[in-house]
Design a protein around this motif. Structure first.
Motif, short mmCIF file in Angstrom:
data_model
loop_
_atom_site.label_atom_id
_atom_site.label_comp_id
_atom_site.label_asym_id
_atom_site.label_seq_id
_atom_site.Cartn_x
_atom_site.Cartn_y
_atom_site.Cartn_z
N ARG A 12 0.90 -1.34 0.22
CA ARG A 12 0.30 0.07 -0.02
C ARG A 12 0.35 1.11 0.03
O ARG A 12 0.23 2.45 0.28
CB ARG A 12 -0.90 0.19 1.31
CG ARG A 12 -2.02 -0.95 0.68
CD ARG A 12 -2.39 -1.28 2.33
NE ARG A 12 -4.19 -0.46 2.60
CZ ARG A 12 -4.17 -0.59 3.05
NH1 ARG A 12 -4.87 -1.33 3.70
NH2 ARG A 12 -6.07 1.15 3.86
N THR A 30 2.38 -2.23 7.18
CA THR A 30 1.05 -2.35 7.79
C THR A 30 0.91 -1.34 9.01
O THR A 30 -0.33 -0.82 9.12
CB THR A 30 0.70 -4.00 8.27
OG1 THR A 30 1.96 -3.91 8.38
CG2 THR A 30 0.09 -4.47 6.65
N HIS A 40 -6.17 -1.12 -2.45
CA HIS A 40 -6.21 -2.58 -1.85
C HIS A 40 -7.35 -3.41 -2.24
O HIS A 40 -7.21 -4.45 -1.92
CB HIS A 40 -5.40 -2.73 -0.42
CG HIS A 40 -5.91 -1.73 0.51
ND1 HIS A 40 -6.44 -0.37 0.83
CD2 HIS A 40 -7.00 -1.88 1.99
CE1 HIS A 40 -7.76 -0.44 1.26
NE2 HIS A 40 -7.64 -1.52 2.18
N GLU A 89 -10.12 -3.35 9.18
CA GLU A 89 -11.07 -3.30 7.57
C GLU A 89 -11.90 -4.88 8.03
O GLU A 89 -12.75 -4.09 7.04
CB GLU A 89 -10.05 -4.03 7.30
CG GLU A 89 -8.03 -3.46 5.98
CD GLU A 89 -9.59 -2.85 5.24
OE1 GLU A 89 -10.03 -2.23 4.05
OE2 GLU A 89 -8.87 -1.14 5.64
N ALA A 116 -3.68 -3.59 10.70
CA ALA A 116 -4.59 -3.44 9.28
C ALA A 116 -5.08 -4.13 9.51
O ALA A 116 -6.83 -3.43 8.47
CB ALA A 116 -3.45 -3.88 8.57
N ALA A 164 -0.73 1.37 5.66
CA ALA A 164 -1.99 0.71 5.94
C ALA A 164 -2.94 0.91 6.85
O ALA A 164 -3.96 2.19 6.85
CB ALA A 164 -1.66 -0.64 6.27
#
Length: 405
Positions: free
Chosen positions: A79, A309, A92, A257, A253, A313
């Motif tokens: 990312r 991450t 992503h 989500e 991370a 992220a």
């Protein structure tokens, strides 16, 4: 970017999201400048812009070949491109959609299917992983160098954890491979937080965050693991736990989500959103704490590797460095600190050549200031970098805990 999804693609659950992301890309190419695989391979198809175009073609109904799948497989999902992108392209999320779509279209060779199935069987199961790790350590002298590099040079046993005794309580994701590879990391975290007046409430029913399955294109299996974790944590959340702490930034991370990935699940959408809001990397708790109460004393020279991450992220780049500096540690400069080390979950196993080159480049940068130790915030990066057999690599919280008076 003008987009015209095929009728098949329009029926995907995340079709509108894919179209919105594709339309947000202006094809400027700034992303390629910071893409680790593009820097090594120099191929437009192995950079974010080229991968976006390949996914666009696939979702518009163009023929899909194994070559398309290979270019997407080579993406680290670091990312870095999202940090660079001036248009805010959620790369992503598009990659998740595109990989899943292409996985259904292109059968993998038997060897690849077996490798991915083996990783999905072994890694998310802590007890099984520990057994395999123990066997590997026992037969270490007879193993090939590539396998030896995946085994830790030294395993610090977990020390005792303090009892739950403070009014402030947090939960902690124990992880799947970390308890085997670095069992003292979470124990050290519990002891440091206890010194700061925060108790860690154990929730043994919570398991793998789901990232291993999800990023190996077994997305529904990954989401099922997320649902199980939500169920395991929910009673403690209702009882007042203030956060769910992750000591592995890769897990953190993914947990952050949950709300997005389960937004279409009426049974879990609201709970998943709350879990993601409560998810915190360890440094987010530490940076708000009265660190002077830890009485840290150390003149150790260290280099910090900021996992992708964490910095790309979770957008927490510089946070661990700030905490370590406040505690009195001497941090050496790290050139190109934004670049990936090549670990990227299972990437070091599925893409070993690229991963090794990225690792060696990263170690050269980390060692340029001649640190005594390298510290990081993710078990994958820690194991991958330490596997080179060069400067020792540890989790930063263990070094902090050892330096407390």
């Amino acid at each position: 970017m003008q987009t015209n999804l095929s009728e098949e693609a329009k029926r995907l659950p995340r079709a509108e999201e894919a179209e919105r992301i594709l339309r947000s890309c202006v094809h400027c190419g700034f992303c390629n400048a910071t893409c680790p695989t593009y820097q090594i391979l120099g191929d437009e198809l192995d950079g974010p812009r080229g991968r976006i175009y390949q996914m666009k073609q696939a979702l518009e109904g163009a023929p899909i070949s194994p070559s398309t799948q290979e270019h997407l497989d080579r993406c680290l999902t670091c990312r870095n491109c999202e940090t660079t992108c001036p248009s805010g392209v959620q790369y992503h999320n598009l990659l998740d959609i595109g990989r899943d779509f292409i996985e259904r279209k292109v059968p993998r060779p038997l060897g690849e299917r077996a490798l991915r199935a083996g990783l999905r069987t072994l890694m998310p199961r802590p007890a099984l992983f520990k057994m395999a790790l123990g066997a590997g350590q026992a037969f270490r002298p007879f193993l090939p160098a590539t396998v030896k590099a995946k085994l830790p040079r030294e395993i610090t046993p977990a020390k005792a954890r303090p009892p739950v005794q403070h009014a402030r309580r947090v939960l902690m994701l124990e992880g799947c491979v970390q308890p085997g590879l670095s069992p003292n990391t979470n124990a050290a975290t519990a002891r440091v937080l206890d010194r700061l007046g925060i108790s860690v409430t154990p929730v043994r029913e919570a398991g793998c965050c789901g990232a291993v399955d999800y990023h190996l294109n077994a997305q529904e299996a990954g989401l099922d693991r997320a649902r199980r974790n939500i169920d395991a944590w929910w009673p403690q959340i209702e009882a007042g736990a203030e956060a769910i702490v992750q000591t592995a930034s890769g897990c953190g991370a993914f947990v952050k989500e949950y709300g997005h990935l389960l937004a279409g699940d009426p049974a879990y959408a609201s709970k998943a959103s709350q879990v993601s809001a409560l998810a915190k990397d360890l440094v987010e708790v530490m940076r708000e704490a009265p660190l002077e109460t830890l009485n840290v004393r150390s003149d150790l020279r260290m280099a910090f590797h900021c996992p992708c991450t964490l910095q790309h992220a979770q957008k927490l780049g510089g946070s661990v460095e700030s905490v370590l500096t406040r505690l009195g540690f001497h941090l050496t400069a790290v050139p190109d600190a934004h670049l990936c080390c090549g670990s990227a979950g299972t990437y070091s196993i599925t893409q070993p050549a690229l991963s090794k080159e990225l690792r060696d480049n990263k170690l050269n940068a980390l060692e340029s200031g001649q640190p005594e130790v390298i510290v990081t915030a993710n078990i994958g990066c820690q194991t991958h970098l330490d596997g080179a057999g060069r400067t020792p690599v540890r989790h930063w919280i263990e070094v902090v805990e050892e330096a407390m008076a």
